[in-house]
Design a protein around this motif. Sequence first.
Motif, PDB file in Angstrom:
ATOM      1  N   LEU A 163       0.924  -1.211   0.035  1.00 25.06           N
ATOM      2  CA  LEU A 163       0.009  -0.027  -0.168  1.00 25.06           C
ATOM      3  C   LEU A 163       0.804   1.375  -0.107  1.00 25.06           C
ATOM      4  CD1 LEU A 163      -2.755  -1.137   2.510  1.00 25.06           C
ATOM      5  CD2 LEU A 163      -3.108  -0.903   0.046  1.00 25.06           C
ATOM      6  N   LEU A 164       2.010   1.439   0.857  1.00 24.38           N
ATOM      7  CA  LEU A 164       2.758   2.273   0.716  1.00 24.38           C
ATOM      8  C   LEU A 164       3.475   2.819  -0.743  1.00 24.38           C
ATOM      9  CD1 LEU A 164       4.144   4.744   2.547  1.00 24.38           C
ATOM     10  CD2 LEU A 164       6.081   2.978   3.086  1.00 24.38           C
ATOM     11  N   GLN A 165       3.871   1.510  -1.463  1.00 23.35           N
ATOM     12  CA  GLN A 165       4.527   1.711  -2.626  1.00 23.35           C
ATOM     13  C   GLN A 165       3.511   2.167  -3.626  1.00 23.35           C
ATOM     14  OE1 GLN A 165       7.639  -0.838  -4.078  1.00 23.35           O
ATOM     15  NE2 GLN A 165       8.082  -1.490  -1.809  1.00 23.35           N
ATOM     16  N   THR A 166       2.277   1.883  -3.316  1.00 25.05           N
ATOM     17  CA  THR A 166       1.247   2.117  -4.078  1.00 25.05           C
ATOM     18  C   THR A 166       0.961   3.705  -4.246  1.00 25.05           C
ATOM     19  OG1 THR A 166       0.106   0.201  -4.356  1.00 25.05           O
ATOM     20  CG2 THR A 166      -1.206   1.813  -4.945  1.00 25.05           C
ATOM     21  N   LEU A 167       0.804   4.056  -2.850  1.00 26.89           N
ATOM     22  CA  LEU A 167       0.689   5.725  -2.620  1.00 26.89           C
ATOM     23  C   LEU A 167       1.730   6.250  -3.275  1.00 26.89           C
ATOM     24  CD1 LEU A 167      -0.672   8.210  -1.395  1.00 26.89           C
ATOM     25  CD2 LEU A 167       0.164   7.507   0.754  1.00 26.89           C
ATOM     26  N   GLU A 168       3.044   5.855  -2.876  1.00 23.42           N
ATOM     27  CA  GLU A 168       4.156   6.636  -3.590  1.00 23.42           C
ATOM     28  C   GLU A 168       4.182   6.627  -5.286  1.00 23.42           C
ATOM     29  OE1 GLU A 168       7.312   4.447  -2.312  1.00 23.42           O
ATOM     30  OE2 GLU A 168       7.625   5.340  -0.513  1.00 23.42           O
ATOM     31  N   TYR A 169       3.498   5.610  -5.668  1.00 21.18           N
ATOM     32  CA  TYR A 169       3.518   5.658  -7.056  1.00 21.18           C
ATOM     33  C   TYR A 169       2.541   6.456  -7.619  1.00 21.18           C
ATOM     34  CZ  TYR A 169       2.188   3.438 -11.715  1.00 21.18           C
ATOM     35  OH  TYR A 169       2.065   3.401 -13.311  1.00 21.18           O
ATOM     36  N   ILE A 170       1.350   6.518  -7.086  1.00 25.52           N
ATOM     37  CA  ILE A 170       0.366   7.588  -7.454  1.00 25.52           C
ATOM     38  C   ILE A 170       0.637   8.899  -7.444  1.00 25.52           C
ATOM     39  CG2 ILE A 170      -1.526   5.771  -7.572  1.00 25.52           C
ATOM     40  CD1 ILE A 170      -2.769   6.807  -5.080  1.00 25.52           C
ATOM     41  N   ALA A 171       1.219   9.078  -6.090  1.00 28.43           N
ATOM     42  CA  ALA A 171       1.668  10.486  -5.767  1.00 28.43           C
ATOM     43  C   ALA A 171       2.653  11.126  -7.007  1.00 28.43           C
ATOM     44  CB  ALA A 171       2.402  10.642  -4.523  1.00 28.43           C
ATOM     45  N   SER A 193     -10.646   6.994  -5.996  1.00 30.20           N
ATOM     46  CA  SER A 193     -11.273   5.964  -5.133  1.00 30.20           C
ATOM     47  C   SER A 193      -9.987   5.738  -4.337  1.00 30.20           C
ATOM     48  CB  SER A 193     -11.763   4.970  -5.749  1.00 30.20           C
ATOM     49  OG  SER A 193     -12.984   5.244  -6.284  1.00 30.20           O
ATOM     50  N   ALA A 194      -9.002   5.538  -4.918  1.00 32.42           N
ATOM     51  CA  ALA A 194      -7.659   5.141  -4.370  1.00 32.42           C
ATOM     52  C   ALA A 194      -6.940   6.200  -3.332  1.00 32.42           C
ATOM     53  CB  ALA A 194      -6.507   4.803  -5.303  1.00 32.42           C
ATOM     54  N   TRP A 195      -7.140   7.330  -4.049  1.00 29.65           N
ATOM     55  CA  TRP A 195      -6.785   8.541  -3.169  1.00 29.65           C
ATOM     56  C   TRP A 195      -7.472   8.607  -1.995  1.00 29.65           C
ATOM     57  CZ3 TRP A 195      -2.438  11.065  -2.671  1.00 29.65           C
ATOM     58  CH2 TRP A 195      -1.688  11.240  -3.736  1.00 29.65           C
ATOM     59  N   PHE A 196      -8.947   8.607  -2.149  1.00 26.89           N
ATOM     60  CA  PHE A 196      -9.488   8.825  -0.928  1.00 26.89           C
ATOM     61  C   PHE A 196      -9.310   7.905   0.169  1.00 26.89           C
ATOM     62  CE2 PHE A 196     -11.698  12.127  -3.660  1.00 26.89           C
ATOM     63  CZ  PHE A 196     -11.715  13.259  -2.502  1.00 26.89           C
ATOM     64  N   GLY A 197      -9.037   6.609  -0.278  1.00 27.86           N
ATOM     65  CA  GLY A 197      -8.785   5.540   0.523  1.00 27.86           C
ATOM     66  C   GLY A 197      -7.531   5.766   1.516  1.00 27.86           C
ATOM     67  N   PHE A 198      -6.513   6.406   0.958  1.00 27.64           N
ATOM     68  CA  PHE A 198      -5.287   6.621   1.504  1.00 27.64           C
ATOM     69  C   PHE A 198      -5.375   7.729   2.339  1.00 27.64           C
ATOM     70  CE2 PHE A 198      -3.184   4.380  -2.081  1.00 27.64           C
ATOM     71  CZ  PHE A 198      -2.602   3.538  -1.409  1.00 27.64           C
ATOM     72  N   TYR A 199      -6.297   8.938   2.031  1.00 30.32           N
ATOM     73  CA  TYR A 199      -6.757   9.849   2.822  1.00 30.32           C
ATOM     74  C   TYR A 199      -7.428   9.608   4.090  1.00 30.32           C
ATOM     75  CZ  TYR A 199      -5.428  13.838  -0.365  1.00 30.32           C
ATOM     76  OH  TYR A 199      -4.513  14.734  -0.959  1.00 30.32           O
ATOM     77  N   ALA A 232       3.090   7.523   7.702  1.00 31.06           N
ATOM     78  CA  ALA A 232       3.932   7.389   6.301  1.00 31.06           C
ATOM     79  C   ALA A 232       3.000   7.820   5.244  1.00 31.06           C
ATOM     80  CB  ALA A 232       4.158   6.014   6.169  1.00 31.06           C
ATOM     81  N   PHE A 233       1.681   7.372   5.337  1.00 28.51           N
ATOM     82  CA  PHE A 233       0.520   7.814   4.281  1.00 28.51           C
ATOM     83  C   PHE A 233       0.233   9.358   4.767  1.00 28.51           C
ATOM     84  CE2 PHE A 233      -1.924   3.542   4.279  1.00 28.51           C
ATOM     85  CZ  PHE A 233      -0.921   2.978   3.932  1.00 28.51           C
ATOM     86  N   ARG A 234       0.200   9.969   5.645  1.00 30.20           N
ATOM     87  CA  ARG A 234       0.002  11.156   5.861  1.00 30.20           C
ATOM     88  C   ARG A 234       1.116  12.114   5.278  1.00 30.20           C
ATOM     89  NH1 ARG A 234      -0.911  10.841  10.894  1.00 30.20           N
ATOM     90  NH2 ARG A 234       1.090  11.630  11.719  1.00 30.20           N
ATOM     91  N   ASP A 235       2.459  11.773   5.541  1.00 30.25           N
ATOM     92  CA  ASP A 235       3.275  12.350   5.038  1.00 30.25           C
ATOM     93  C   ASP A 235       3.446  12.640   3.334  1.00 30.25           C
ATOM     94  OD1 ASP A 235       4.250  12.965   7.487  1.00 30.25           O
ATOM     95  OD2 ASP A 235       5.973  11.263   7.553  1.00 30.25           O
ATOM     96  N   LEU A 236       3.192  11.398   2.891  1.00 31.57           N
ATOM     97  CA  LEU A 236       3.142  11.413   1.390  1.00 31.57           C
ATOM     98  C   LEU A 236       1.873  12.298   0.907  1.00 31.57           C
ATOM     99  CD1 LEU A 236       3.971   7.584   0.795  1.00 31.57           C
ATOM    100  CD2 LEU A 236       5.227   9.684  -0.245  1.00 31.57           C
ATOM    101  N   CYS A 237       0.820  12.194   1.533  1.00 31.74           N
ATOM    102  CA  CYS A 237      -0.223  12.954   1.273  1.00 31.74           C
ATOM    103  C   CYS A 237      -0.080  14.395   1.069  1.00 31.74           C
ATOM    104  CB  CYS A 237      -1.501  12.620   1.913  1.00 31.74           C
ATOM    105  SG  CYS A 237      -2.231  10.875   1.446  1.00 31.74           S
TER     106      CYS A 237
END
Length: 225
Positions: A74-82, A124-130, A138-143
């Motif tokens: 999940l962390l790498q997925t968030l990094e990817y879309i960011a 949908s993925a963005w709001f899931g991470f938010y 870690a999610f918060r820092d990337l967002c």
Amino acid sequence: MIIEDKKTAALAKGDAPAKRRASKEFRREQLINATIDMLAEKGFSATTLADVADSANLSRGIVNFHFESKENLLLQTLEYIAEKYSENWRLELEKVERKSVATKLYVLIESDLNQNVCTPRLISAWFGFYSEAQTRAAFRDLCWARDTDYLGTMRRLCEALKKDGDYSFDPSKTADAIYAMQEGLWLRLMLGSKTLNRASALEIALSTLGTLFPDHFNSNGKPRN
């Protein structure tokens, strides 16, 4: 004559290590895209490593090999879309580097709602991470990093327009308001609003520019000459 980069040349010559690296990166991106699909389909908490493997038509051992855990995936997925989001608007701005400030702000707004990043699965993925960012640092820092870069650029453009047009608004607060509107439009798109699609959301965002900066944009948000 086509000049190949080192990676392409190595692959063409059958360089085994280069092929392995390319294959590894391909699998990684394949699994990340499957994760995005699962987040959009099943939601954050219900998505499992098995779901991701099945969606990608790969063995479950492959997922563990590349990511080791759901948290890491999940962390790498968030990094990817960011990264993809930031890359999208930066590339669009580069295309108008020599254009007016108004054109740059127009492009910045449009890039947030273009088809490269504004799709149902990505939203949908963005709001899931938010939703998870409140309890996962870690999610918060990337967002926040993604928000800070984009919003900082918008604030600088609003400041430049204020000086040029002698507007009375606070440029920082105005940029914050525009960004809040964009997030609201994304939220409505995620919820499947019957009266809103990506094109109409863009119309709303751009028409706001005409209201805020009448000397620089016409009523439909197009930059004035």
